[in-house]
Scaffold this active site. Structure first.
Site, PDB file in Angstrom:
ATOM      1  N   GLU A 168       0.839  -1.213   0.000  1.00 44.73           N
ATOM      2  CA  GLU A 168       0.000   0.000   0.000  1.00 44.73           C
ATOM      3  C   GLU A 168       0.869   1.256   0.000  1.00 44.73           C
ATOM      4  O   GLU A 168       2.084   1.188   0.216  1.00 44.73           O
ATOM      5  CB  GLU A 168      -0.963  -0.014   1.196  1.00 44.73           C
ATOM      6  CG  GLU A 168      -0.282  -0.228   2.527  1.00 44.73           C
ATOM      7  CD  GLU A 168      -0.486   0.901   3.495  1.00 44.73           C
ATOM      8  OE1 GLU A 168      -0.838   2.015   3.071  1.00 44.73           O
ATOM      9  OE2 GLU A 168      -0.248   0.674   4.690  1.00 44.73           O
TER      10      GLU A 168
ATOM     11  N   LYS B  16      -2.342  -0.637  14.763  1.00 46.62           N
ATOM     12  CA  LYS B  16      -1.451   0.404  15.301  1.00 46.62           C
ATOM     13  C   LYS B  16      -1.685   0.633  16.796  1.00 46.62           C
ATOM     14  O   LYS B  16      -2.808   0.634  17.272  1.00 46.62           O
ATOM     15  CB  LYS B  16      -1.631   1.682  14.493  1.00 46.62           C
ATOM     16  CG  LYS B  16      -0.907   1.564  13.139  1.00 46.62           C
ATOM     17  CD  LYS B  16      -0.881   2.852  12.404  1.00 46.62           C
ATOM     18  CE  LYS B  16      -2.121   3.036  11.598  1.00 46.62           C
ATOM     19  NZ  LYS B  16      -2.175   2.257  10.359  1.00 46.62           N
TER      20      LYS B  16
HETATM   21  N1  PSU Z   1       0.890   1.073   8.600  1.00 40.42           N
HETATM   22  C1  PSU Z   1       1.907   1.929   8.905  1.00 40.42           C
HETATM   23  N2  PSU Z   1       1.718   3.245   8.635  1.00 40.42           N
HETATM   24  C2  PSU Z   1       0.556   3.735   8.087  1.00 40.42           C
HETATM   25  C3  PSU Z   1      -0.499   2.813   7.764  1.00 40.42           C
HETATM   26  C4  PSU Z   1      -0.275   1.494   8.047  1.00 40.42           C
HETATM   27  O1  PSU Z   1       2.954   1.520   9.393  1.00 40.42           O
HETATM   28  O2  PSU Z   1       0.436   4.948   7.863  1.00 40.42           O
HETATM   29  C5  PSU Z   1      -1.772   3.342   7.120  1.00 40.42           C
HETATM   30  C6  PSU Z   1      -2.536   2.242   6.358  1.00 40.42           C
HETATM   31  O3  PSU Z   1      -2.715   2.695   5.034  1.00 40.42           O
HETATM   32  C7  PSU Z   1      -3.849   2.126   7.084  1.00 40.42           C
HETATM   33  C8  PSU Z   1      -4.047   3.531   7.556  1.00 40.42           C
HETATM   34  O4  PSU Z   1      -4.891   1.669   6.272  1.00 40.42           O
HETATM   35  O5  PSU Z   1      -2.739   3.858   8.046  1.00 40.42           O
HETATM   36  C9  PSU Z   1      -5.147   3.657   8.601  1.00 40.42           C
HETATM   37  O6  PSU Z   1      -5.699   4.929   8.537  1.00 40.42           O
HETATM   38  P1  PSU Z   1      -7.093   5.232   9.256  1.00 40.42           P
HETATM   39  O7  PSU Z   1      -6.843   4.974  10.700  1.00 40.42           O
HETATM   40  O8  PSU Z   1      -7.379   6.685   8.933  1.00 40.42           O
HETATM   41  O9  PSU Z   1      -8.100   4.317   8.647  1.00 40.42           O
END
Ligand code: PSU
Ligand code: MN
Length: 304
Positions: free
Chosen positions: A24, A158
């Site tokens: 991604e 996360k």
């Molecule tokens: N993993 C990482 N860094 C990131 C992400 C994943 O180490 O920035 C990204 C992915 O694209 C994931 C997004 O889908 O963060 C989640 O964002 P949100 O919480 O706005 O859905």
């Protein structure tokens, strides 16, 4: 350029049933600073190729969904400050509006499945945010995992999230969460969250067997592989707790909301750890790429 473009290298690999690994791009454009993001992206692609697997980094460029980027495109994506962040719900307007956007786990999964790519590596998935009972902030990633078939390799969700609620949500949505050589749900920067998993796997082959059974059973969603960060690169949970709490407080003070929340928190944690969190993020993501590469290879050596 058509609205859906698979690079010749990826197309060729898919045509000959050779292994392909989707990657991604939000992790690049919004999760890491330049030029570290570009360095990571190149290393991820190199490692993948070195093992005989074709990397397919996914993004949207001027309204065209791109599966497999050129070196120039990768650089443009990593260095530009005007690239949007596209979750699943943003895909159609980005395509119709001719926009350039990085794709999150949710949108990358949808695109990968449309392109016929079954394995995908990220850093950590999005999930249920802390305080979600008030804010309703739950990432589109979890719904996308329930909806699109594939194998998603992550270091868990996360650490900024409510990991317990994220796991509950994945249970409700019937998303299998497989601990790779662990009995615990990893916490992104840390190996341990204190939360037990019900399923553990030891090898890429075992993951592929479960995926095959998932298909036989006509299950629609993805397997989430929870692959802990390597021990020598982790930031122990105790050290992180106050830093995450401080970052969450700052997000509230600055009234950060919507899709800006996750990038803001990640950046703040990197700043507060003097860059250590960035090194850990890169290490865990490369570790996921390595496992994703092994799974993609095992998948194509599987008799059909
Ligand atoms: N993993 C990482 N860094 C990131 C992400 C994943 O180490 O920035 C990204 C992915 O694209 C994931 C997004 O889908 O963060 C989640 O964002 P949100 O919480 O706005 O859905
Ligand atoms: Mn959100």
């Amino acid at each position: 350029m058509s609205w859906f473009h698979i690079s010749p290298e990826v197309q060729e690999a898919l045509h000959h049933h050779r292994p392909v690994l989707a990657l991604e791009s939000t992790i690049l454009a919004h999760g890491m600073p330049f030029p570290e993001n570009l360095d990571f992206a190149r290393r991820a692609e190199e490692e993948t190729r070195r093992k005989g697997v074709v990397p397919a980094t996914i993004a949207i460029l001027n309204g065209s969904i791109r599966i497999g980027l050129t070196e120039d495109e990768l650089e443009q994506l990593c260095s530009s400050s005007s690239v949007l962040k596209a979750g699943l719900r943003d895909l159609s307007s980005c395509v119709a509006g001719g926009k350039s956007a990085a794709t999150t786990v949710s949108s990358t999964l949808a695109i990968a499945q449309q392109a016929g790519i079954e394995v995908f590596a990220t850093g950590g998935i999005g999930g249920v945010h802390r305080g979600a009972t008030d804010t309703f902030d739950i990432s589109q990633d979890v719904w996308a995992l329930a909806r699109f078939p594939g194998i998603v390799v992550s270091a868990g969700a996360k650490a900024i999230l409510d990991l317990e609620k994220t796991l509950e949500m994945m249970e409700s949505l019937a998303i299998p969460v497989l601990g790779f050589r662990t009995n615990e749900f990893p916490a992104f920067y840390s190996r341990s969250s204190g939360l037990a998993l019900t399923q553990r796997v030891e090898s890429a082959q075992e993951i592929v067997s479960i995926f095959s059974a998932q298909k036989l059973l006509r299950q629609t969603g993805s397997l989430l592989i929870a692959n802990p960060v390597p021990t020598d690169q982790e930031i122990p949970r105790d050290e992180l707790v106050p830093i995450i709490e401080q970052a969450l407080l700052e997000a509230e003070q600055h009234r950060i909301s919507g899709k800006a929340v996750t990038p803001f928190l990640l950046q703040t944690i990197v700043a507060k750890t003097g860059g250590r969190a960035l090194a850990t993020n890169i290490a865990l993501a490369l570790n996921n790429v390595e496992l994703g590469t092994a799974i993609a290879t095992a998948l194509t050596s599987q008799p059909v």
